[in-house]
Design a protein around this motif. Structure first.
Motif, short mmCIF file in Angstrom:
data_model
loop_
_atom_site.label_atom_id
_atom_site.label_comp_id
_atom_site.label_asym_id
_atom_site.label_seq_id
_atom_site.Cartn_x
_atom_site.Cartn_y
_atom_site.Cartn_z
N PRO A 38 79.76 50.44 62.02
CA PRO A 38 80.14 51.10 61.12
C PRO A 38 79.18 51.63 59.99
N ALA A 39 79.21 52.56 59.45
CA ALA A 39 78.36 52.96 58.30
C ALA A 39 78.66 52.36 57.04
N GLU A 40 79.84 51.86 56.68
CA GLU A 40 80.19 51.43 55.53
C GLU A 40 81.45 50.41 55.49
N VAL A 41 81.36 49.52 54.79
CA VAL A 41 82.70 48.50 54.77
C VAL A 41 83.94 49.33 54.11
N VAL A 42 84.74 49.20 54.84
CA VAL A 42 85.99 49.98 54.34
C VAL A 42 87.43 48.77 54.47
N GLU A 43 87.74 48.16 53.62
CA GLU A 43 88.84 47.50 53.57
C GLU A 43 90.24 48.21 53.82
N PRO A 44 91.34 47.41 54.54
CA PRO A 44 92.25 48.07 54.89
C PRO A 44 93.31 48.06 53.67
N GLU A 45 93.39 48.87 52.69
CA GLU A 45 94.12 48.92 51.52
C GLU A 45 95.63 49.83 51.76
N GLY A 46 96.68 49.49 51.21
CA GLY A 46 97.74 50.21 51.21
C GLY A 46 98.54 49.73 52.29
#
Length: 270
Positions: free
Chosen positions: A77-85
């Motif tokens: 992955p290019a970046e860290v994305v947290e599962p928000e919402g």
């Protein structure tokens, strides 16, 4: 989600895990997978209660779901994305269920169905696979796909999944580093969440399994030096984390030492 108390959903999930752990010999002789099928039924109930997967994650072309699908399985992955919402959180919970359904089908020798569920798990995690919440689940799903393809004697495909898991672990430890959430915690009340120490222990065990499977794959590919290196790393980590069976560990260590003794003898002969 249907109008069912969340505690009841969690109870169904925990009951499914308990049934999944029942040893085969404890089932009736004529129904060796009875507990597995009961666990599957509960997992399907939980899946139905959670509702359908988010459309943007679930309705992707099948061409992206194969072992070469860098979008969700291979590549970093290019970046860290947290599962928000709520939508993202539901996607991750569904991914946990898809993972356990995949393992369940593999345990009952239904490999194609198992693969389908594991691929769905990875698809749902596509955006979040490097996050604190999802990294462990993603690596476990890829490890299991690696084992599945190895059993089909598609060793290069197994290698791709397992090397992807190793790369994800290394990137996560470099960019995030904190002990990640264990997948089962998605269905635990807050007061029963794991300690940081227990999370770390479980995550490191997942990675040790990854190295062990890679050692087997490299052995199949006759990459003997690399296989020996990964076998050594596995044994070292098992010892460090006190996660091994003494007799099995000793046999593996003796086998590995024989490889290096023979290698040293051959080198001296020349």
């Amino acid at each position: 989600m249907a109008n069912v108390p969340w505690a009841e959903v969690c109870e169904k999930f925990q009951a499914a895990l308990a049934l999944s752990r029942v040893e085969l010999h404890k089932n009736p002789e004529k129904e060796p997978y009875k507990s597995k099928y009961s666990a599957r039924a509960l997992l399907e109930e939980v899946k139905a209660l959670l509702g359908p997967a988010p459309e943007d994650e679930d309705e992707r072309p099948e061409a992206e779901d194969g072992p070469g699908a860098g979008d969700h399985a291979l590549g970093l992955p290019a970046e860290v994305v947290e599962p928000e919402g709520p939508v993202a959180q539901r996607a991750v919970r569904l991914a946990v269920i898809e993972f356990h359904l995949g393992v369940n089908h593999i345990d009952t020798e239904e490999l194609s169905a198992g693969e389908e569920h594991l691929v769905k798990c990875l698809r749902l995690l596509r955006r979040y696979r490097l996050s604190h919440d999802c990294i462990s689940l993603c690596i476990q799903a890829q490890n299991n796909l690696g084992i599945l393809w190895s059993e089909r004697e598609e060793i290069e495909t197994a290698q791709a999944y397992l090397e992807s898991s190793e790369a994800l672990y290394n990137q996560y430890m470099k960019e995030v580093g904190s002990p990640p959430l264990d997948p089962t915690e998605r269905f635990l009340p807050e007061e029963e969440k794991l300690t940081e120490q227990e999370r770390s222990k479980r995550f490191e065990k997942v990675y040790t399994h990854n190295l062990y499977y890679l050692a087997q794959v490299y052995q199949h590919l006759e990459m003997f030096e690399k296989a020996a290196h990964y076998c050594h790393s596995t044994l070292k980590r098992q010892l460090e984390h006190n996660a091994y069976h003494p007799i099995e560990w000793a046999i593996n260590a003796a086998t590995l030492s024989q490889f290096y003794i023979n290698k040293n003898f051959i080198q001296k002969s020349y």
